[in-house]
Write a protein that holds these residues in place. Structure first.
Motif, PDB file in Angstrom:
ATOM      1  N   TYR A 143       2.045  47.251  32.407  1.00  0.00           N
ATOM      2  CA  TYR A 143       2.452  48.347  31.734  1.00  0.00           C
ATOM      3  C   TYR A 143       2.818  49.412  32.405  1.00  0.00           C
ATOM      4  O   TYR A 143       2.465  50.005  33.410  1.00  0.00           O
ATOM      5  CB  TYR A 143       1.066  48.574  30.672  1.00  0.00           C
ATOM      6  N   TYR A 182       3.762  53.769  31.597  1.00  0.00           N
ATOM      7  CA  TYR A 182       3.534  54.863  30.715  1.00  0.00           C
ATOM      8  C   TYR A 182       4.040  55.787  31.578  1.00  0.00           C
ATOM      9  O   TYR A 182       4.099  56.303  32.571  1.00  0.00           O
ATOM     10  CB  TYR A 182       2.048  54.950  30.274  1.00  0.00           C
ATOM     11  N   LEU A 232      -0.228  59.125  26.268  1.00  0.00           N
ATOM     12  CA  LEU A 232       0.733  58.340  27.215  1.00  0.00           C
ATOM     13  C   LEU A 232       1.650  57.710  26.226  1.00  0.00           C
ATOM     14  O   LEU A 232       1.528  57.309  25.010  1.00  0.00           O
ATOM     15  CB  LEU A 232      -0.247  57.115  27.625  1.00  0.00           C
ATOM     16  N   PHE A 292       4.305  54.885  25.616  1.00  0.00           N
ATOM     17  CA  PHE A 292       4.604  53.386  26.304  1.00  0.00           C
ATOM     18  C   PHE A 292       6.214  53.308  26.558  1.00  0.00           C
ATOM     19  O   PHE A 292       6.954  53.730  25.818  1.00  0.00           O
ATOM     20  CB  PHE A 292       4.278  52.553  25.006  1.00  0.00           C
ATOM     21  N   LEU A 331       2.411  56.376  35.057  1.00  0.00           N
ATOM     22  CA  LEU A 331       1.235  55.513  35.047  1.00  0.00           C
ATOM     23  C   LEU A 331       1.601  53.962  34.994  1.00  0.00           C
ATOM     24  O   LEU A 331       2.195  53.693  33.993  1.00  0.00           O
ATOM     25  CB  LEU A 331       0.134  55.981  34.151  1.00  0.00           C
ATOM     26  N   LEU A 379      -7.167  47.803  30.259  1.00  0.00           N
ATOM     27  CA  LEU A 379      -6.224  47.918  31.306  1.00  0.00           C
ATOM     28  C   LEU A 379      -6.967  48.733  32.220  1.00  0.00           C
ATOM     29  O   LEU A 379      -7.747  49.575  32.055  1.00  0.00           O
ATOM     30  CB  LEU A 379      -5.094  48.897  31.022  1.00  0.00           C
ATOM     31  N   PHE A 431      -5.916  51.238  35.680  1.00  0.00           N
ATOM     32  CA  PHE A 431      -4.572  52.119  35.854  1.00  0.00           C
ATOM     33  C   PHE A 431      -4.650  52.547  37.491  1.00  0.00           C
ATOM     34  O   PHE A 431      -5.698  52.746  37.991  1.00  0.00           O
ATOM     35  CB  PHE A 431      -4.680  53.456  34.997  1.00  0.00           C
TER      36      PHE A 431
END
Lengths: 112, 108
Positions: A33, A35, A43, A45, A88, A100, A102
């Protein structure tokens, strides 16, 4: 060291220039992902990549996932001041990929 | 609602007090996650709810932290006897990892 390493940690680019941010995992990637975050905000998306070799684009932002290298890259074309912020990357982990982990983030500044 | 909402947006409390943070996920989303973002630790997973299944609490840093999700919708994260190291932004996300705006907690 972190499970997800982002590089560079920060960068300053002139408006109109292209840039690339990398996210490298020490473990197998089953998806990734991306962000964007403005200071003091949540955050936003950007996109999710699920399969090796997948590439997605949204407006001037393109992200790719290289499963073999355990790496993803985020490329911004013709950067604008609105692109400034913290980027991120997050990778699914856990038995069902239900959380998740990060990276530390990449701070982007765009000079006008 | 259209997105994930969290309240309050900011919370200042004194060390030793209890706090409750609220998350309202996107309507119909069955999954709900709590994360914490702090200067020293970055973004960390705390807890995950999925429907009626037992929550995954593996990320909670101590037994002072707990979370509930009533009716499969709204969730409350409770921190008891807050410490200064609890100061952080607490973020909630729902299915597909769409995040809310966060609650900034400051423990004096």
């Amino acid at each position: 060291s972190q499970e997800l390493e982002q590089s560079p940690q920060s960068l300053i680019v002139q408006e109109g220039k292209n840039l690339t941010i990398n996210c490298t995992s020490s473990k197998t990637l089953y998806g990734l992902y991306w962000y964007k975050q403005k200071y003091g905000e949540g955050l936003i998306f950007l996109m999710m990549l699920q399969k090796g070799g997948e590439e997605k684009s949204h407006e001037k932002i393109t992200a790719k996932l290289d499963e073999k290298k355990q790496q993803s890259s985020l490329h911004i074309t013709a950067s604008q001041p609105s692109h400034a912020g913290i980027y991120l990357c997050g990778a699914p982990r856990g038995e069902y990929g239900n959380k998740l982990v990060f990276g530390a983030g990449t701070i982007l500044r765009v000079k006008s | 609602g259209a997105g994930v909402s969290q309240s309050p947006s900011n919370k200042v409390t004194e060390k030793g007090k209890d706090v409750e943070l609220r998350c309202d996920p996107i309507s119909g989303h069955t999954a709900l996650y709590w994360y914490r973002q702090s200067l020293g630790q970055g973004l960390e997973f705390l807890i995950y709810f999925q429907g009626n299944s037992a929550p995954d609490k593996s990320g909670l840093p101590s037994d002072r932290f707990s979370a509930e999700r009533t009716g499969g919708s709204v969730s409350t994260l409770t921190i008891q006897r807050t410490q200064q190291e609890d100061s952080a932004v607490y973020l909630c996300a729902s299915t597909h990892q769409f995040f809310g705006p966060g609650t900034r907690l400051t423990v004096l």
